[in-house]
Design a protein around this motif. Structure first.
Motif, PDB file in Angstrom:
ATOM      1  N   ASP A 111      -2.111   2.084   8.432  1.00  0.00           N
ATOM      2  CA  ASP A 111      -2.260   3.515   8.166  1.00  0.00           C
ATOM      3  C   ASP A 111      -1.543   4.395   9.176  1.00  0.00           C
ATOM      4  O   ASP A 111      -0.982   5.438   8.814  1.00  0.00           O
ATOM      5  N   ASP A 112      -1.556   3.989  10.463  1.00  0.00           N
ATOM      6  CA  ASP A 112      -1.003   4.874  11.490  1.00  0.00           C
ATOM      7  C   ASP A 112      -0.096   4.185  12.501  1.00  0.00           C
ATOM      8  O   ASP A 112       0.447   4.839  13.397  1.00  0.00           O
ATOM      9  N   ASP A 139      -5.378  -5.804   5.872  1.00  0.00           N
ATOM     10  CA  ASP A 139      -5.032  -4.385   5.956  1.00  0.00           C
ATOM     11  C   ASP A 139      -4.134  -4.086   7.150  1.00  0.00           C
ATOM     12  O   ASP A 139      -3.979  -2.918   7.532  1.00  0.00           O
ATOM     13  N   ASN A 142      -2.193  -1.291  12.754  1.00  0.00           N
ATOM     14  CA  ASN A 142      -2.813  -0.687  11.577  1.00  0.00           C
ATOM     15  C   ASN A 142      -1.728  -0.210  10.621  1.00  0.00           C
ATOM     16  O   ASN A 142      -0.767   0.436  11.039  1.00  0.00           O
ATOM     17  N   ASN A 202       0.812  -1.219   0.000  1.00  0.00           N
ATOM     18  CA  ASN A 202       0.000   0.000   0.000  1.00  0.00           C
ATOM     19  C   ASN A 202       0.846   1.270   0.000  1.00  0.00           C
ATOM     20  O   ASN A 202       0.599   2.204   0.768  1.00  0.00           O
TER      21      ASN A 202
END
Length: 392
Positions: A341-342, A324, A339, A282
């Motif tokens: 993303d963060d 994910d 996660n 990603n």
């Protein structure tokens, strides 16, 4: 060889020092686990006894997927086993007399592993029968790599051997000079139809021609610095990663870099120290550093996306991608789910048999495949986990 084991002994002594009452040494104590709100639930799908597991010489045998629904394990007693990756059903098991050192790799054409006495073994993927074996110059400390054309192994004396995949005949070899002192271990080679990409203990990555071993390009991840041999260690023990038109790699006391796959041209470089492989997903490059800092960089420009230092000095493994999320194991037998993303914690679970760092349940890095996470414990337990939904 003696120096490699000497360095490992120094590392072990430093871990023992963490238990000292001395205030200065307590500064090296591993971080306590923090509490957090679970946002997902990871569930074990199946678990199977899968051989003898890891041995005492710091082996880190990671299971291998063949891309066709099979997963394979090796144990220190020479056992090799094949399972259905979805159900865990055993397909076959063979007991070799090999003293396996270099882990296992798999492709549609075979199963590959190396040994302490410098042998490369190739087994039939469907039956476990020996296709061929070949002698190399010294111990194979990482899993060989293979495809329908060649099988390539890297030895601890800095040599690369390429064999014909069908017959085991030597196609070519390459000799690379190594520094005096290195970490215990080597990176596995990476194959493309035209390239053999190899990372070495002097901080270099080379691309060699698959056909004849000719040099295509060289990439310097970092240069040795410092006055002592310890200061100058810049090993690349984590296998480089190809993603699209880029190659990513990281080394000890050095950098994490991105380079062009075709020419080896450096695209970006960030200072970091790791003996683990990086992973890419990603548009991010995820790294587990030597201080157990989990870091995400932008894959295109190297800019820092986030970092998590809440596992400080917990001896975290290389990251693994599943779904994910990102997962790392630590030296106390815990698996941490973050996660992407963060970098915030999403779940945590402990493998059976965990405890003190030197008795941790799992030493091998985790293996991610789609929505499934595989673990291979020190005692030879192969398990599959998936995310079953949000935590309530």
């Amino acid at each position: 060889m003696l120096l490699r084991y000497l360095l490992l002994a120094v590392a072990v002594l430093s871990l023992v020092a963490c238990q000292s009452k001395d205030s200065k040494k307590l500064e090296l104590k591993a971080a306590d686990l923090i509490k957090f709100e679970e946002t997902v639930k990871v569930k074990k799908q199946w678990s199977r006894a899968a051989g003898s597991g890891q041995e005492k010489r710091f082996s880190r045998f990671v299971p291998a997927l063949d891309g066709e629904g099979g997963i394979y394990t090796v144990g220190y007693k020479g056992d090799v086993q094949a399972f259905d990756a979805t159900t865990g059903k055993k397909r076959w098991k063979v007991k070799t007399k090999a003293e396996i050192s270099g882990g296992v790799a798999a492709s549609a054409s075979g199963i590959y592993f190396g040994t302490y006495d410098g042998m490369v073994h190739v087994l039939n993927k469907d039956t476990g029968e020996l296709n061929w074996k070949a002698k190399v110059s010294s111990e194979v400390a990482s899993a060989p790599a293979g495809n329908s054309d060649i099988v390539v192994a890297v030895t601890i004396d800095g040599r690369v051997f390429a064999f014909e995949a069908e017959t085991g005949a030597l196609r070519w070899s390459y000799d690379h000079m190594l520094p005096v002192l290195t970490l215990r271990g080597t990176a596995s080679p990476v194959l493309t139809p035209t390239q053999v990409i190899v990372a070495f203990d002097n901080g270099q990555v080379l691309s060699l021609g698959a056909k004849d071993g000719s040099s295509q390009w060289q990439l310097r991840v970092s240069r040795p610095q410092g006055r002592t041999e310890l200061d100058r260690i810049v090993d690349i023990d984590g296998t480089p990663v190809l993603n699209g038109s880029y190659l990513y790699a990281g080394n000890y006391q050095g950098n994490v870099v991105a380079a062009s796959r075709g020419a080896g041209r450096l695209v970006w470089s960030k200072e970091a120290s790791t003996h683990n492989a990086v992973v890419v997903a990603n548009n991010k490059v995820f790294v587990s550093t030597d201080e157990s800092r989990i870091v995400a960089y932008n894959a295109l420009n190297g800019e820092l996306e986030w970092e998590n230092f809440q596992l400080k000095r917990r001896n975290t493994s290389a990251p693994a991608i599943f779904g994910d999320y990102l997962a790392v194991a630590d030296g106390y037998g815990y698996v941490h789910v973050l996660n992407q993303d963060d970098g915030q914690f999403a779940d945590r679970f402990k493998l059976a048999g965990g405890g003190k760092m030197r008795r941790a349940a799992i030493r091998a890095p985790l293996l991610g495949d789609g929505d499934t996470l595989y673990t291979y414990s020190n005692k030879g337990k192969l398990s599959a986990y998936t995310i079953v939904g949000e935590s309530k």
